[in-house]
Motif scaffolding. Sequence first.
Motif, PDB file in Angstrom:
ATOM      1  N   GLY A  28       0.816  -1.208   0.000  1.00  0.00           N
ATOM      2  CA  GLY A  28       0.000   0.000   0.000  1.00  0.00           C
ATOM      3  C   GLY A  28       0.844   1.248   0.000  1.00  0.00           C
ATOM      4  O   GLY A  28       2.053   1.212  -0.177  1.00  0.00           O
ATOM      5  N   GLY A  29       0.177   2.388   0.229  1.00  0.00           N
ATOM      6  CA  GLY A  29       0.882   3.653   0.219  1.00  0.00           C
ATOM      7  C   GLY A  29       0.740   4.336  -1.122  1.00  0.00           C
ATOM      8  O   GLY A  29       0.269   3.752  -2.102  1.00  0.00           O
ATOM      9  N   PRO A  30       1.169   5.568  -1.220  1.00  0.00           N
ATOM     10  CA  PRO A  30       1.062   6.322  -2.474  1.00  0.00           C
ATOM     11  C   PRO A  30       1.986   5.747  -3.545  1.00  0.00           C
ATOM     12  O   PRO A  30       3.008   5.141  -3.240  1.00  0.00           O
ATOM     13  N   ASP A  31       1.628   5.975  -4.813  1.00  0.00           N
ATOM     14  CA  ASP A  31       2.455   5.466  -5.904  1.00  0.00           C
ATOM     15  C   ASP A  31       3.704   6.321  -6.077  1.00  0.00           C
ATOM     16  O   ASP A  31       3.815   7.436  -5.559  1.00  0.00           O
ATOM     17  N   GLY A  32       4.661   5.773  -6.814  1.00  0.00           N
ATOM     18  CA  GLY A  32       5.950   6.426  -6.991  1.00  0.00           C
ATOM     19  C   GLY A  32       5.867   7.790  -7.639  1.00  0.00           C
ATOM     20  O   GLY A  32       6.611   8.706  -7.281  1.00  0.00           O
ATOM     21  N   TYR A  33       4.948   7.963  -8.592  1.00  0.00           N
ATOM     22  CA  TYR A  33       4.848   9.245  -9.287  1.00  0.00           C
ATOM     23  C   TYR A  33       4.450  10.353  -8.329  1.00  0.00           C
ATOM     24  O   TYR A  33       5.006  11.457  -8.358  1.00  0.00           O
ATOM     25  N   ARG A  34       3.477  10.087  -7.458  1.00  0.00           N
ATOM     26  CA  ARG A  34       3.016  11.101  -6.501  1.00  0.00           C
ATOM     27  C   ARG A  34       4.138  11.456  -5.520  1.00  0.00           C
ATOM     28  O   ARG A  34       4.315  12.622  -5.174  1.00  0.00           O
ATOM     29  N   ILE A  35       4.875  10.452  -5.067  1.00  0.00           N
ATOM     30  CA  ILE A  35       5.962  10.718  -4.128  1.00  0.00           C
ATOM     31  C   ILE A  35       7.020  11.618  -4.770  1.00  0.00           C
ATOM     32  O   ILE A  35       7.571  12.516  -4.124  1.00  0.00           O
ATOM     33  N   LYS A  36       7.302  11.388  -6.060  1.00  0.00           N
ATOM     34  CA  LYS A  36       8.349  12.152  -6.743  1.00  0.00           C
ATOM     35  C   LYS A  36       7.898  13.561  -7.142  1.00  0.00           C
ATOM     36  O   LYS A  36       8.751  14.435  -7.344  1.00  0.00           O
ATOM     37  N   ASN A  37       6.585  13.788  -7.262  1.00  0.00           N
ATOM     38  CA  ASN A  37       6.146  15.051  -7.845  1.00  0.00           C
ATOM     39  C   ASN A  37       5.156  15.860  -7.013  1.00  0.00           C
ATOM     40  O   ASN A  37       5.144  17.084  -7.123  1.00  0.00           O
ATOM     41  N   ALA A  38       4.350  15.238  -6.203  1.00  0.00           N
ATOM     42  CA  ALA A  38       3.303  15.960  -5.486  1.00  0.00           C
ATOM     43  C   ALA A  38       3.889  16.847  -4.385  1.00  0.00           C
ATOM     44  O   ALA A  38       4.784  16.416  -3.651  1.00  0.00           O
ATOM     45  N   PRO A  39       3.408  18.078  -4.256  1.00  0.00           N
ATOM     46  CA  PRO A  39       3.937  18.999  -3.238  1.00  0.00           C
ATOM     47  C   PRO A  39       3.824  18.449  -1.821  1.00  0.00           C
ATOM     48  O   PRO A  39       4.688  18.716  -0.984  1.00  0.00           O
ATOM     49  N   GLN A  40       2.761  17.698  -1.536  1.00  0.00           N
ATOM     50  CA  GLN A  40       2.572  17.210  -0.173  1.00  0.00           C
ATOM     51  C   GLN A  40       3.604  16.148   0.229  1.00  0.00           C
ATOM     52  O   GLN A  40       3.686  15.788   1.409  1.00  0.00           O
ATOM     53  N   PHE A  41       4.385  15.676  -0.726  1.00  0.00           N
ATOM     54  CA  PHE A  41       5.413  14.688  -0.410  1.00  0.00           C
ATOM     55  C   PHE A  41       6.827  15.297  -0.455  1.00  0.00           C
ATOM     56  O   PHE A  41       7.815  14.567  -0.590  1.00  0.00           O
ATOM     57  N   ALA A  42       6.907  16.612  -0.332  1.00  0.00           N
ATOM     58  CA  ALA A  42       8.219  17.279  -0.362  1.00  0.00           C
ATOM     59  C   ALA A  42       9.113  16.777   0.768  1.00  0.00           C
ATOM     60  O   ALA A  42      10.306  16.522   0.573  1.00  0.00           O
ATOM     61  N   ARG A  43       8.549  16.653   1.976  1.00  0.00           N
ATOM     62  CA  ARG A  43       9.351  16.165   3.115  1.00  0.00           C
ATOM     63  C   ARG A  43       9.814  14.732   2.871  1.00  0.00           C
ATOM     64  O   ARG A  43      10.929  14.358   3.229  1.00  0.00           O
ATOM     65  N   THR A  44       8.937  13.927   2.268  1.00  0.00           N
ATOM     66  CA  THR A  44       9.305  12.545   1.967  1.00  0.00           C
ATOM     67  C   THR A  44      10.474  12.497   0.997  1.00  0.00           C
ATOM     68  O   THR A  44      11.411  11.714   1.168  1.00  0.00           O
ATOM     69  N   ARG A  45      10.434  13.348  -0.030  1.00  0.00           N
ATOM     70  CA  ARG A  45      11.535  13.378  -0.998  1.00  0.00           C
ATOM     71  C   ARG A  45      12.833  13.815  -0.335  1.00  0.00           C
ATOM     72  O   ARG A  45      13.906  13.279  -0.625  1.00  0.00           O
ATOM     73  N   GLU A  46      12.737  14.789   0.556  1.00  0.00           N
ATOM     74  CA  GLU A  46      13.938  15.244   1.264  1.00  0.00           C
ATOM     75  C   GLU A  46      14.507  14.128   2.135  1.00  0.00           C
ATOM     76  O   GLU A  46      15.723  13.893   2.149  1.00  0.00           O
ATOM     77  N   ASN A  47      13.631  13.438   2.859  1.00  0.00           N
ATOM     78  CA  ASN A  47      14.090  12.328   3.709  1.00  0.00           C
ATOM     79  C   ASN A  47      14.698  11.212   2.879  1.00  0.00           C
ATOM     80  O   ASN A  47      15.738  10.642   3.241  1.00  0.00           O
ATOM     81  N   ASN A  48      14.051  10.899   1.759  1.00  0.00           N
ATOM     82  CA  ASN A  48      14.568   9.831   0.897  1.00  0.00           C
ATOM     83  C   ASN A  48      15.938  10.189   0.335  1.00  0.00           C
ATOM     84  O   ASN A  48      16.821   9.333   0.209  1.00  0.00           O
ATOM     85  N   SER A  49      16.102  11.463  -0.042  1.00  0.00           N
ATOM     86  CA  SER A  49      17.376  11.902  -0.598  1.00  0.00           C
ATOM     87  C   SER A  49      18.504  11.740   0.424  1.00  0.00           C
ATOM     88  O   SER A  49      19.588  11.240   0.102  1.00  0.00           O
ATOM     89  N   GLU A  50      18.246  12.142   1.663  1.00  0.00           N
ATOM     90  CA  GLU A  50      19.288  12.049   2.683  1.00  0.00           C
ATOM     91  C   GLU A  50      19.534  10.609   3.099  1.00  0.00           C
ATOM     92  O   GLU A  50      20.669  10.226   3.397  1.00  0.00           O
ATOM     93  N   PHE A  51      18.478   9.799   3.109  1.00  0.00           N
ATOM     94  CA  PHE A  51      18.676   8.383   3.425  1.00  0.00           C
ATOM     95  C   PHE A  51      19.533   7.719   2.349  1.00  0.00           C
ATOM     96  O   PHE A  51      20.425   6.919   2.660  1.00  0.00           O
ATOM     97  N   ALA A  52      19.279   8.042   1.087  1.00  0.00           N
ATOM     98  CA  ALA A  52      20.075   7.472   0.002  1.00  0.00           C
ATOM     99  C   ALA A  52      21.535   7.903   0.124  1.00  0.00           C
ATOM    100  O   ALA A  52      22.460   7.106  -0.111  1.00  0.00           O
ATOM    101  N   ARG A  53      21.750   9.150   0.509  1.00  0.00           N
ATOM    102  CA  ARG A  53      23.113   9.653   0.689  1.00  0.00           C
ATOM    103  C   ARG A  53      23.809   8.907   1.841  1.00  0.00           C
ATOM    104  O   ARG A  53      24.980   8.555   1.754  1.00  0.00           O
ATOM    105  N   ALA A  54      23.071   8.653   2.907  1.00  0.00           N
ATOM    106  CA  ALA A  54      23.623   7.903   4.041  1.00  0.00           C
ATOM    107  C   ALA A  54      23.948   6.479   3.649  1.00  0.00           C
ATOM    108  O   ALA A  54      24.974   5.914   4.058  1.00  0.00           O
ATOM    109  N   SER A  55      23.077   5.873   2.847  1.00  0.00           N
ATOM    110  CA  SER A  55      23.310   4.500   2.402  1.00  0.00           C
ATOM    111  C   SER A  55      24.571   4.406   1.550  1.00  0.00           C
ATOM    112  O   SER A  55      25.384   3.483   1.704  1.00  0.00           O
ATOM    113  N   ARG A  56      24.772   5.376   0.657  1.00  0.00           N
ATOM    114  CA  ARG A  56      25.969   5.373  -0.189  1.00  0.00           C
ATOM    115  C   ARG A  56      27.229   5.595   0.646  1.00  0.00           C
ATOM    116  O   ARG A  56      28.266   4.971   0.395  1.00  0.00           O
ATOM    117  N   ALA A  57      27.131   6.479   1.643  1.00  0.00           N
ATOM    118  CA  ALA A  57      28.291   6.736   2.503  1.00  0.00           C
ATOM    119  C   ALA A  57      28.663   5.491   3.295  1.00  0.00           C
ATOM    120  O   ALA A  57      29.845   5.150   3.433  1.00  0.00           O
TER     121      ALA A  57
END
Length: 252
Positions: free
Chosen positions: A32-61
């Motif tokens: 369940g949960g919102p689809d990938g397109y909404r997470i990547k583009n919808a304004p209400q998921f801005a915080r989610t995109r920010e969290n995902n970006s930093e988590f990905a950076r942490a994973s690479r580090a």
Amino acid sequence: MARQSGIIKLKGGVGDLSFYKSVDGFVVRRKGGPDGYRIKNAPQFARTRENNSEFARASRAGKLLRSAFQALLRNSADGRMTSRLTQLMLKAIKDDRVGERGQRGLTDETTMLVKGFEFNINAPVDRIFRMPFISGIDRVAGKLTVTFPQFVPAEALVLPGASHCRLVVGGAEIDFCEMRFVAGVSKSVDVDLAAPKQGPFVLNVDVTAGSLLPMFLVFGVTFLQEVNGQLYPLQNGGSSGLRVINVDAVVG
């Protein structure tokens, strides 16, 4: 998330349920949960995109740090090491006081949080090696050193059914921006655990002299068992440990 019970364990999907095996055993969770397109583009998921970006950076580090010391991790890492290291890197990223949310990254100052990290929480280094030692990082010379005084193996080491051990040291300079590293490993002779005294030992690793990158120094103990004249590393997961004992970064 719930655990599966019963004799038959499932893997895959059934309806809106996903069945899979994790380090916690066989588990099931609801899709369940919102689809990938909404997470990547919808304004209400801005915080989610920010969290995902930093988590990905942490994973690479975390992956880069693991890669730098991969030669020492084969028998010295627990099943949750990767996730624990990622969470630590994420904490370091969130401590960045300069970058905007979603764009924060590891800084020379926040890399200091990695000091003390145990790659195998089942075998903390200060539990399996009970003697003091001295570590040092000479940035000008590009030399990372650990010095061990003479010691009595039966007093210094927990003996998990082993006949010998090997002291191991790893050093690395790591560029988390360019995702590259220079690393090396140094190992002691095979230490007979029945010997009255061993050492002293001085283990050195060379990296780039004068480097301005963060430098990491790890120390660990690998236990071995002698069988018909050959030494084999113990692979029970609870004996050999590895720890980040020193970190040096140019701050300011």
